[in-house]
Scaffold this motif. Structure first.
Motif, short mmCIF file in Angstrom:
data_model
loop_
_atom_site.label_atom_id
_atom_site.label_comp_id
_atom_site.label_asym_id
_atom_site.label_seq_id
_atom_site.Cartn_x
_atom_site.Cartn_y
_atom_site.Cartn_z
N MET A 33 -49.55 -14.68 -2.56
CA MET A 33 -48.44 -14.28 -3.43
C MET A 33 -48.21 -12.78 -3.33
O MET A 33 -49.15 -12.00 -3.31
CB MET A 33 -48.74 -14.66 -4.87
N PHE B 43 -46.08 -9.67 -5.19
CA PHE B 43 -45.47 -9.40 -6.48
C PHE B 43 -44.41 -8.31 -6.39
O PHE B 43 -44.42 -7.48 -5.49
CB PHE B 43 -46.53 -8.93 -7.49
N GLN B 44 -43.55 -8.30 -7.40
CA GLN B 44 -42.54 -7.26 -7.49
C GLN B 44 -43.19 -5.87 -7.54
O GLN B 44 -42.72 -4.93 -6.92
CB GLN B 44 -41.70 -7.50 -8.74
N GLN B 45 -44.29 -5.75 -8.30
CA GLN B 45 -44.93 -4.45 -8.49
C GLN B 45 -46.10 -4.22 -7.53
O GLN B 45 -46.99 -3.44 -7.83
CB GLN B 45 -45.43 -4.32 -9.93
N PHE B 46 -46.14 -4.93 -6.43
CA PHE B 46 -47.17 -4.81 -5.38
C PHE B 46 -48.56 -5.22 -5.87
O PHE B 46 -49.25 -5.99 -5.23
CB PHE B 46 -47.28 -3.40 -4.80
N ASN B 47 -48.99 -4.65 -7.01
CA ASN B 47 -50.31 -4.95 -7.57
C ASN B 47 -51.44 -4.75 -6.57
O ASN B 47 -52.40 -5.52 -6.52
CB ASN B 47 -50.38 -6.39 -8.10
N LEU B 48 -51.33 -3.70 -5.77
CA LEU B 48 -52.47 -3.34 -4.93
C LEU B 48 -53.57 -2.79 -5.83
O LEU B 48 -53.31 -2.34 -6.93
CB LEU B 48 -52.05 -2.28 -3.91
N PHE B 49 -54.80 -2.85 -5.33
CA PHE B 49 -55.92 -2.33 -6.13
C PHE B 49 -56.04 -0.83 -5.88
O PHE B 49 -56.45 -0.41 -4.79
CB PHE B 49 -57.21 -3.05 -5.76
N PRO B 50 -55.70 0.00 -6.87
CA PRO B 50 -55.59 1.44 -6.60
C PRO B 50 -56.93 2.11 -6.32
O PRO B 50 -56.96 3.20 -5.77
CB PRO B 50 -54.97 1.98 -7.89
N GLN C 64 -46.51 0.16 0.51
CA GLN C 64 -47.40 -0.57 -0.39
C GLN C 64 -47.08 -2.06 -0.35
O GLN C 64 -47.99 -2.89 -0.31
CB GLN C 64 -47.26 -0.06 -1.81
N ARG D 267 -52.30 -8.09 2.76
CA ARG D 267 -53.46 -8.50 1.97
C ARG D 267 -53.45 -10.01 1.73
O ARG D 267 -54.48 -10.69 1.85
CB ARG D 267 -53.46 -7.77 0.62
N SER D 268 -52.27 -10.54 1.42
CA SER D 268 -52.17 -11.99 1.22
C SER D 268 -52.46 -12.73 2.52
O SER D 268 -53.19 -13.72 2.52
CB SER D 268 -50.77 -12.36 0.74
N GLU E 40 -39.67 -11.62 -6.14
CA GLU E 40 -38.80 -10.43 -6.08
C GLU E 40 -39.49 -9.27 -5.36
O GLU E 40 -39.68 -8.20 -5.94
CB GLU E 40 -38.39 -10.00 -7.49
#
Lengths: 241, 413
Positions: free
Chosen positions: A82, A84-91, A143, A150-151, A163
């Motif tokens: 999946m 996401f709209q906000q990327f949600n990478l692990f900072p 990003q 990553r997925s 989105e």
């Protein structure tokens, strides 16, 4: 690959998010879901990997029926990627560590082998030279491409895109769409929630229009964009076109 | 030199009003400093410290066993030097290590000066003065060597370095209390700074994991766990520590399994732990709340089971946010150990009060309290420095300009 039947979701306050949605996605298909905001499209694809629960109906992903059983949910999540709209990478992890975390922990693969694969994937999405950087040092478009890589590193059988370009600056949208298009060409099964008309036109096998928690229209892209059958579809297209 | 003077002039005397304020403040500072120095050199009698230095340091710890404590101090000095040197010398996050940055030189210089001045100023026995010099030399020597040869350390070994501290802690407890062939020295014989540090370190080490569990419990979806955690945290935070200490002396013997809190010292240590855990839990909860929900979602989507998502994705970010508040909690915990004197334990303050009650040292309260304050300040400063070093090392954004942070992902309907 994905078979959703009569999916209904409502909240305790009585708000209906989904009012009986049906959708079948075959292997290798690219299904684009469009619709006005609040139509339930994000909620709907988030039910596929149990990020949202639903109250009625059934969803079968890759032969596994979604239920409350945590082990089945985790089995599905391993096969469903999946974005996401906000990327949600692990900072707190480098780009490379973002990619290798799950394959090493979940698939129990050797780190060295996963790293090799991760670098290949990063090369495919065009950012292998950033592998040792942190997500905060990359642009939004980069990003999101890392998030796609990553997925992919989990070798999923289906990819969900929620989105993926909505949070990007306009000049970065194209680079992400190109990666997605390339992925579709390679035969990945994809479900994409997006407002990008050109992407839908060019890449989609089918376009699904959702509004108010139901599927209004489902058609091949040429037909959907040139001669939509439903008044609601025409209205939507005139609003975004 | 000229520029320094010019800068001083610009910063202190830019306008007439600034100048007036500066002059007044300088005068005030000078007056306070002279008054203090006059007291320290002319009126104060430091004999009270000289005569009781061992008592302040370790209480009634048997004299012939005190080598164990010296050995422990030496090990601690070496470990501190090693960690310090490696922290600086190892390349980190793509940046090369710098063995001796300017701040470190200044710190080393300050440390060496203090080690020379304080024992001599207090007029400790020459043999003991010598030991403090050697300990400082050991610390700085190991610091130098570790900084210099850090890069030669095989990467496979580097991951295990932090483990040095827990191992050293266990070893320290054995050295202090006995066992493994060493004569038993019971908690009733510990005192002074030793007792303070044992209590504080025990509580700090245990309250941290406990606080994390409580914070997770408070955010759990299981109602029983959630309400249990809330009840515990709010009860502890609503009660004064001194009440809990008295309560613990009477109650903990029944509550904890036999042997875990056999005497007053361990009972007090547990109360401190359980008390601080509630506050740490709140700090960690704030940290957890600062991690966007999308982080857990992304981790779960990748197939990570909840515990792994927590350990590898959520907690590292949450604890980084919670670290400053948590260390603040540790520091107040260290200071709260003074309350133990009220339940009759002879930690630093208890020892001090016992000393001051001795007719031979009547009226020497100021000297004693000053030394106490300085000792506490040193311990707290060490904690603060350690945490700041940890913070900068943990923060991946330092010295890079973050272009985009990942904002909270609103759940879209």
């Amino acid at each position: 690959m994905i078979e959703a039947r009569g999916v209904e979701k409502w909240y305790p306050n009585g708000f209906y998010a989904l009012r009986g949605v049906d959708l079948t996605v075959h292997k290798g298909e690219v299904v684009v879901i469009m619709g006005p905001s609040g139509s339930g499209k994000s909620t709907f694809i988030r039910t596929f990997n149990a990020l949202e629960d639903f109250q009625k109906g059934s969803i079968v992903v890759d032969g596994i029926a979604l239920s409350d059983d945590l082990r089945q949910i985790e089995a599905i999540r391993r096969e469903v990627g999946m974005v996401f709209q906000q990327f949600n990478l692990f900072p707190h992890l480098t780009v490379l560590e973002n990619l290798t975390l799950a394959p090493v922990l979940v698939r129990k693969r050797a780190r060295a082998e996963v790293e090799r694969q991760a670098l290949e994937l990063l090369e495919r999405v065009g950012i292998h030279e950033q592998a040792r950087k942190y997500p905060g040092q990359l642009s939004g478009g980069q990003q999101q491409r890392v998030a796609i890589a990553r997925s992919l590193c989990m070798e999923p059988r289906v990819m969900l895109f929620d989105e993926p370009t909505s949070a990007l600056d306009p000049e970065m949208v194209q680079e992400v769409l190109e990666v997605m298009q390339e992925l579709a060409r390679e035969g990945m099964t994809m479900v994409v929630v997006t407002h990008e008309l050109r992407f839908a036109r060019r890449v989609a096998s089918r376009v699904v229009l959702m509004a108010d928690g139901v599927v209004v229209e489902e058609a091949p892209p040429e037909q959907f964009f040139t001669s939509p059958r439903h008044e609601r579809s025409r209205q939507f297209l005139s609003q975004i076109g | 030199m000229d520029t320094t003077i010019r800068r001083l002039r610009r910063e202190l005397f830019a306008t007439p009003l600034d100048g007036l304020v500066s002059i007044a403040l300088i005068a005030l500072l000078l007056a306070a400093a002279t008054a203090f120095l006059r007291w320290a050199f002319l009126q104060a009698e430091w004999a009270v410290i000289q005569a009781n230095s061992t008592l302040f340091a370790v209480g009634r710890y048997p004299l012939e066993q005190q080598w164990r404590l010296w050995l422990l101090t030496a090990l601690l000095a070496a470990a501190t030097g090693l960690s310090w040197g490696l922290l600086r010398g190892l390349p980190h996050r793509g940046r090369l290590g710098r063995p001796w940055p300017l701040n470190d030189r200044l710190a080393a210089l300050a440390l060496a000066t203090l080690a020379l001045v304080i024992p001599a100023g207090l007029g400790l026995q020459p043999a003991i003065q010598l030991r403090w010099w050697l300990l400082t030399a050991l610390l700085l020597g190991v610091r130098w060597a570790a900084g210099r040869w850090a890069r030669l350390l095989p990467p496979a070994l580097r991951r295990w370095i932090p483990l040095l501290w827990p191992v050293l802690y266990l070893l320290g407890m054995v050295l202090i209390s006995g066992g493994l062939g060493l004569i038993q020295v019971g908690p009733s014989e510990w005192g002074g700074l030793l007792l303070t540090l044992v209590q504080a370190s025990f509580a700090i080490l245990l309250c941290f994991p406990l606080g994390i569990l409580l914070a997770l419990g408070r955010r759990s979806e299981l109602p029983l766990l959630r309400w249990g955690s809330v009840l515990y945290i709010e009860f502890i935070r609503g009660a004064p520590l001194i009440t809990l200490l008295f309560l613990g002396q009477n109650l903990l013997g029944f509550l904890l399994p036999g042997g875990m809190a056999p005497d007053r010292v361990w009972r007090a240590a547990w109360v401190l732990t359980l008390f601080a855990a509630a506050y740490v839990a709140e700090a960690v909860r704030a940290g957890l709340a600062a991690v966007p929900a999308g982080q857990l979602e992304a981790a779960r989507t990748l197939g990570l089971p909840f515990p792994q998502a927590l350990i590898h994705v959520v907690l590292p970010q949450a604890l980084r946010v919670a670290l400053p508040a948590t260390v603040g909690q540790f520091i107040s915990l260290l200071q709260d150990t003074t309350l133990l004197s009220l339940i009759g334990l002879l930690e630093l303050l208890g020892t001090a009060r016992a000393v001051m009650a001795n007719p031979a040292f009547l009226g020497r309260n100021a000297e004693v309290y000053l030394v106490l304050a300085v000792l506490f300040w040193c311990c707290c400063a060490a904690l603060g420095l350690g945490s700041r070093a940890l913070e900068t090392r943990l923060n991946p954004y330092t010295s890079t300009n973050a272009t985009t942070a990942t904002p909270a992902a609103p759940a879209q309907a």
